[in-house]
Motif scaffolding. Structure first.
Motif, PDB file in Angstrom:
ATOM      1  N   ALA A  70       0.868  -1.175   0.000  1.00 15.93           N
ATOM      2  CA  ALA A  70       0.000   0.000   0.000  1.00 15.93           C
ATOM      3  C   ALA A  70       0.907   1.228   0.000  1.00 15.93           C
ATOM      4  O   ALA A  70       1.541   1.538   1.008  1.00 15.93           O
ATOM      5  N   LEU A  71       0.992   1.890  -1.133  1.00 11.68           N
ATOM      6  CA  LEU A  71       1.894   3.019  -1.291  1.00 11.68           C
ATOM      7  C   LEU A  71       1.226   4.309  -0.840  1.00 11.68           C
ATOM      8  O   LEU A  71       0.060   4.557  -1.157  1.00 11.68           O
ATOM      9  N   ILE A  72       1.979   5.116  -0.116  1.00 17.31           N
ATOM     10  CA  ILE A  72       1.487   6.384   0.412  1.00 17.31           C
ATOM     11  C   ILE A  72       2.474   7.464  -0.016  1.00 17.31           C
ATOM     12  O   ILE A  72       3.664   7.402   0.337  1.00 17.31           O
ATOM     13  N   ALA A  73       2.004   8.422  -0.784  1.00 16.01           N
ATOM     14  CA  ALA A  73       2.871   9.508  -1.235  1.00 16.01           C
ATOM     15  C   ALA A  73       3.103  10.484  -0.093  1.00 16.01           C
ATOM     16  O   ALA A  73       2.152  10.970   0.520  1.00 16.01           O
ATOM     17  N   ALA A  74       4.358  10.778   0.198  1.00 13.44           N
ATOM     18  CA  ALA A  74       4.685  11.724   1.260  1.00 13.44           C
ATOM     19  C   ALA A  74       4.398  13.153   0.826  1.00 13.44           C
ATOM     20  O   ALA A  74       4.210  14.038   1.652  1.00 13.44           O
ATOM     21  N   HIS A  75       4.368  13.367  -0.467  1.00  7.00           N
ATOM     22  CA  HIS A  75       4.074  14.675  -1.056  1.00  7.00           C
ATOM     23  C   HIS A  75       3.585  14.402  -2.460  1.00  7.00           C
ATOM     24  O   HIS A  75       3.362  13.256  -2.827  1.00  7.00           O
ATOM     25  N   GLY A  76       3.419  15.394  -3.285  1.00  6.26           N
ATOM     26  CA  GLY A  76       2.930  15.179  -4.645  1.00  6.26           C
ATOM     27  C   GLY A  76       3.753  14.153  -5.412  1.00  6.26           C
ATOM     28  O   GLY A  76       4.900  13.890  -5.084  1.00  6.26           O
ATOM     29  N   CYS A  77       3.163  13.553  -6.395  1.00  2.00           N
ATOM     30  CA  CYS A  77       3.845  12.504  -7.165  1.00  2.00           C
ATOM     31  C   CYS A  77       4.466  13.058  -8.438  1.00  2.00           C
ATOM     32  O   CYS A  77       3.904  13.927  -9.085  1.00  2.00           O
ATOM     33  N   ALA A 111       9.068   9.664 -11.320  1.00  3.24           N
ATOM     34  CA  ALA A 111       9.954   8.737 -10.617  1.00  3.24           C
ATOM     35  C   ALA A 111       9.231   8.058  -9.454  1.00  3.24           C
ATOM     36  O   ALA A 111       9.408   6.860  -9.215  1.00  3.24           O
ATOM     37  N   MET A 112       8.414   8.804  -8.732  1.00  7.12           N
ATOM     38  CA  MET A 112       7.652   8.201  -7.635  1.00  7.12           C
ATOM     39  C   MET A 112       6.601   7.236  -8.175  1.00  7.12           C
ATOM     40  O   MET A 112       6.372   6.169  -7.616  1.00  7.12           O
ATOM     41  N   LEU A 113       5.961   7.605  -9.278  1.00 11.08           N
ATOM     42  CA  LEU A 113       4.978   6.713  -9.887  1.00 11.08           C
ATOM     43  C   LEU A 113       5.638   5.452 -10.427  1.00 11.08           C
ATOM     44  O   LEU A 113       5.006   4.392 -10.497  1.00 11.08           O
ATOM     45  N   ALA A 114       6.897   5.544 -10.785  1.00 11.50           N
ATOM     46  CA  ALA A 114       7.615   4.372 -11.263  1.00 11.50           C
ATOM     47  C   ALA A 114       7.748   3.316 -10.167  1.00 11.50           C
ATOM     48  O   ALA A 114       7.814   2.121 -10.469  1.00 11.50           O
TER      49      ALA A 114
END
Length: 159
Positions: free
Chosen positions: A17-24, A27-30
């Protein structure tokens, strides 16, 4: 994220379960693509996905905070960990390098300082090919991305 586990989502096959610490960013979506990608090169196994804001943590899923390896990204991860509910499992932190030089010293220090609040901290290296794609899934077959994905999965499976 709420301070509860969601029994309705038990057995959904969601492993991370991925949680973004800030906007995506791409690279984060990868990271989602890397963790959701089966070794036999089939994507979309449902093993990883970003949770919407305020969504409960699905039972059986490992919570994973994803952030850039910048000072800003690690500061946002720290803020999220400050309000992390004690009744939820400790999350992993995946930081994604946004430059070939790696994280700045202040970000590296913050990640080390957060270690006791985390199950693990994993760093995804800078992947220049992500700058050239419309969608992170387009890069998964690139040698550097698939190698980083395999290493990331091995590290998280060892937890």
């Amino acid at each position: 994220m709420t301070a509860e586990l969601d029994p309705e989502r038990t057995g959904t096959g969601l492993r991370y379960a991925l949680i973004a610490a800030h906007g995506c960013d791409v690279a984060m979506l990868a990271v989602e693509v890397m963790l959701d990608h089966d070794p036999d090169h089939t994507a979309g196994s449902g093993g990883a996905r970003f949770l919407p804001a305020g969504a409960p943590l699905p039972m059986g899923a490992l919570p994973v905070i994803v952030a850039d390896s910048t000072v800003y990204g690690t500061a946002r991860a720290e803020q999220l960990l400050r309000i992390w509910p004690a009744e939820l499992p400790r999350p992993c932190l995946i930081t994604v390098d946004d430059a070939p030089s790696g994280p700045p010293p202040d970000a590296r220090y913050r990640i080390r300082a957060l270690g006791a609040r985390l199950t693990a901290a994993v760093r995804v290296p800078y992947l220049p090919v992500l700058r050239t794609v419309n969608d992170p899934a387009d890069a998964i077959d690139h040698q550097d991305v698939s190698a980083a994905a395999a290493k990331l999965r091995r590290h998280l499976e060892g937890i």
